[in-house]
Motif scaffolding. Structure first.
Motif, short mmCIF file in Angstrom:
data_model
loop_
_atom_site.label_atom_id
_atom_site.label_comp_id
_atom_site.label_asym_id
_atom_site.label_seq_id
_atom_site.Cartn_x
_atom_site.Cartn_y
_atom_site.Cartn_z
N VAL A 16 -28.54 -22.03 18.55
CA VAL A 16 -27.64 -21.52 17.51
C VAL A 16 -28.43 -20.70 16.50
N THR A 17 -29.59 -21.21 16.08
CA THR A 17 -30.41 -20.48 15.11
C THR A 17 -30.79 -19.09 15.63
N ALA A 18 -31.26 -19.05 16.88
CA ALA A 18 -31.68 -17.75 17.43
C ALA A 18 -30.48 -16.82 17.61
N VAL A 19 -29.35 -17.38 18.05
CA VAL A 19 -28.17 -16.55 18.29
C VAL A 19 -27.62 -15.99 16.97
N GLY A 21 -29.24 -14.85 14.55
CA GLY A 21 -29.99 -13.62 14.29
C GLY A 21 -29.46 -12.46 15.11
N VAL A 22 -29.25 -12.71 16.40
CA VAL A 22 -28.74 -11.64 17.27
C VAL A 22 -27.33 -11.25 16.83
N SER A 23 -26.57 -12.24 16.36
CA SER A 23 -25.21 -11.97 15.90
C SER A 23 -25.22 -10.99 14.72
N LEU A 24 -26.17 -11.19 13.81
CA LEU A 24 -26.27 -10.27 12.67
C LEU A 24 -26.57 -8.86 13.15
N LEU A 25 -27.48 -8.75 14.10
CA LEU A 25 -27.92 -7.43 14.55
C LEU A 25 -26.86 -6.75 15.42
N ILE A 177 -34.42 -9.49 9.63
CA ILE A 177 -33.79 -10.80 9.42
C ILE A 177 -33.50 -11.47 10.76
N SER A 178 -32.97 -10.66 11.71
CA SER A 178 -32.62 -11.27 13.00
C SER A 178 -33.88 -11.71 13.73
N ALA A 179 -34.97 -10.94 13.59
CA ALA A 179 -36.23 -11.36 14.21
C ALA A 179 -36.73 -12.65 13.57
N LEU A 209 -29.20 -14.76 24.87
CA LEU A 209 -28.90 -14.64 23.44
C LEU A 209 -27.82 -13.60 23.20
N ALA A 210 -27.97 -12.43 23.85
CA ALA A 210 -26.99 -11.37 23.68
C ALA A 210 -25.63 -11.80 24.23
N ALA A 211 -25.67 -12.53 25.36
CA ALA A 211 -24.42 -12.96 25.99
C ALA A 211 -23.65 -13.91 25.07
N SER A 212 -24.38 -14.80 24.37
CA SER A 212 -23.71 -15.74 23.47
C SER A 212 -22.94 -14.99 22.41
#
Lengths: 288, 292
Positions: A16-19, A21-25, A177-179, A209-212
């Motif tokens: 969830v934490t990593a996703v 970040g990707v969600s923001l980007l 931030i996402s990184a 991550l992108a798929a989530s």
């Protein structure tokens, strides 16, 4: 709760934490990245090396892991001028390059054989605490002036520029931030697995991550969180079908895009207030 | 000196196989303006179809190959029909195409793992894995055959694109898809043909790679190098894709021969990043700016 279930919940929190970040980007700024596993690996190795070799406490090396990933993401600054596909492919190149550098890192990173010896610091409570904090901070970021600028860039880059938003600078901020989030996720991952290897952070991880984010819906934090929970839990629930799970995973991804491109909760957030009003007047249409 | 010439020839041979992949990838990019990450699936389809056709039947070699190529082209058409056309009909953004193509590639790779198995398979030996000695320079027969096959297919493609009516429709569609539709080009048919050609070329490269190395489910990963090659030469430009592939093949073999084989892939991705930064349009491409 059995250690097995605790393990699944810990893994869910990390993802969830990593996703987030990707969600923001991807979901909020409109930049599609295939390279976030690379940032996770930067975080994982930074935290592992700082704690195991330098003896730093885990709770100090974890934010440093995020910071290291954010700093590394600055290298991608020039690629932000590229649009759409070109950026996605550049991110993919960076992600793979990070992995290959770690793999060729010799004694420093342990090379392809991996880096062992992390104590089990990422317990369920640690993971839940960090993830809750990450959710809260991300929510505030999205609701802030920054968040609105990010969304403006996603909707129309040119219009955003005309409004005086420094597009490339804000994209860089979103990327950093996402990184950071991916780095913290990677740091937690290292101290959950107690052992890391470059192959854990390959394109498949970036895709996951992108798929989530896509599955949960672009532009929806709660959607991303729900999707990360579902996509991490499903393989565990369907253990007997372990072999088939990635087949269904790919199929689900295609079907989601074809049938419901906005994802589970595209541009919609679950909130307590929303739930309350849903209970009070269940049939009332929005905007009526 | 001999080693340099020898490595150059090896590089051109592997580069010509990359060219088959990169040209198909570039062709799809030029029509639909998105990066087809499922391209590796077409390659796997061809490689496995070729393997089973060759190991399981006693038909003549060329018939077997033709069947395998029709199969990989068919897989490409099906991919377009069921994954991309619904998205295209809705007029969605390139992002959705990319994600769908990722889904297809995950689906295909794992379907192969589950149904056929994750192990490496060696093609039945048809050509002797011998090396010809040309005055001190030794060149593998297979490498020369691979290069020859690749060049033949690329020449056929060139003929189709520049001399036939279908080719004209493809060029029109790559110039402006909606306008070509308005001018009476059957857009769905042209796109299906383009996917068939791209799938077929990927299938050829899959068979060649299978004969040169082995067949395994992750073989599609190689297409990433073809993306790099396509970007190197200029996305959407077919001569660019060929040029980029040959350059990449030579860079790769030189790195492996003179620096270190473990650094080979790192050099490939570093090259990609440097090109994107210095000249995003590649050697022969044009970088389309957003219109205001």
């Amino acid at each position: 709760m059995s250690p097995y279930h605790q393990g699944i919940l810990t893994l869910i929190s990390i993802n969830v934490t990593a996703v987030l970040g990707v969600s923001l980007l991807t979901g909020f700024t409109g930049l599609f990245s295939f390279g976030h596993a690379g940032f996770m690996s930067v975080g994982a190795y930074t935290a592992a090396i700082l704690t195991v070799r330098q003896g730093l406490p885990f709770f100090i090396s974890l934010p440093l892991a995020g910071a290291a990933a954010a700093i590394v993401s600055l290298i991608m600054y020039p690629t932000l001028k590229l649009k759409g596909d070109y950026f996605a492919i550049a991110a993919l190149g960076f992600g793979e390059a990070f992995r290959l550098i770690v793999e060729n890192g010799g004694k420093f990173t342990g090379g392809a054989r991996g880096f062992p010896g992390m104590p089990h610091y990422t317990t369920l409570w640690v993971a839940l605490f960090v993830t809750a904090l990450a959710c809260l901070l991300m929510r505030n970021t999205i609701l802030s002036r920054f968040g609105r600028s990010f969304m403006a860039i996603r909707e129309d880059r040119l219009a955003a520029e005309a409004l005086g938003i420094d597009v490339v600078r804000y994209q860089m901020l979103a990327l950093a931030i996402s990184a950071f989030y991916a780095g913290v996720g990677g740091g937690m991952f290292a101290f959950y697995m107690q052992y890391i290897q470059p192959i854990m952070f390959d394109i498949a991880k970036s895709t996951e991550l992108a798929a989530s984010v896509v599955f949960g819906g672009l532009g929806s934090l709660t959607g991303s969180v729900v999707a990360a929970v579902i996509l991490t839990a499903i393989p565990e629930v369907f253990r007997p079908l372990a072999q088939w799970r990635m087949v269904f995973y790919g199929l689900a991804l295609v079907l989601t895009i074809v049938i419901r491109p906005q994802g589970l909760l595209g541009f919609y957030e679950i909130s307590l207030g929303g739930l309350r009003s849903l209970v009070k007047r269940p049939r009332r249409e929005a905007g009526a | 000196m001999e080693t340099v010439i020898q490595q150059t020839l090896n590089g051109l041979s592997i580069g010509s196989i990359y060219a088959l992949i990169a040209v198909g990838y570039s062709l799809i990019y030029s029509i639909l303006q998105f990066s087809n990450f499922a391209h590796g699936s077409f390659l796997i389809a061809g490689a496995y179809a070729g393997f089973f056709a060759m190991a399981g039947t006693s038909l003549p070699f060329l018939v077997v190959m033709a069947m395998a190529l029709v199969f990989s082209g068919g897989v490409a058409i099906m991919t377009e029909r069921f994954a991309y056309r619904p998205i295209r009909m809705r007029g969605s953004k390139a992002l959705y195409f990319i994600i769908a193509s990722l889904g297809v590639s995950i689906f295909a790779e794992n379907l192969v793992i589950v149904t056929i198995g994750p192990q490496f398979r060696t093609y039945p030996q048809i050509l002797a894995v011998r090396a010809l000695d040309l005055g001190g320079i030794s060149v593998g027969i297979l490498d020369m055959v691979a290069a020859g096959v690749a060049v033949t297919f690329l020449l056929i493609l060139n003929f189709v694109v520049t001399r036939t009516k279908t080719g004209m429709a493809i060029r029109a569609a790559s110039f402006d898809l909606p306008a070509a539709g308005l001018m009476g080009v059957n857009v769905n048919r042209v796109i299906a043909i383009v996917f068939f050609i791209a799938g077929l070329l990927a299938g050829v490269s899959g068979i060649l790679l299978g004969m040169k190395y082995t067949v395994y489910p992750q073989l599609g990963y190689l297409t990433i190098k073809a993306f790099v090659a396509a970007i190197f030469g200029g996305l959407g430009s077919l001569p660019g894709a060929i040029l980029g592939s040959l350059c990449l093949g030579v860079i790769e073999t030189f790195t492996a021969a003179f620096i270190s084989s473990t650094l080979r892939d790192l050099i490939v991705f570093t090259t990609l990043i440097v090109i994107l930064l210095v000249r995003p349009s590649g050697i022969l491409g044009r970088y389309v700016e957003e219109k205001v």
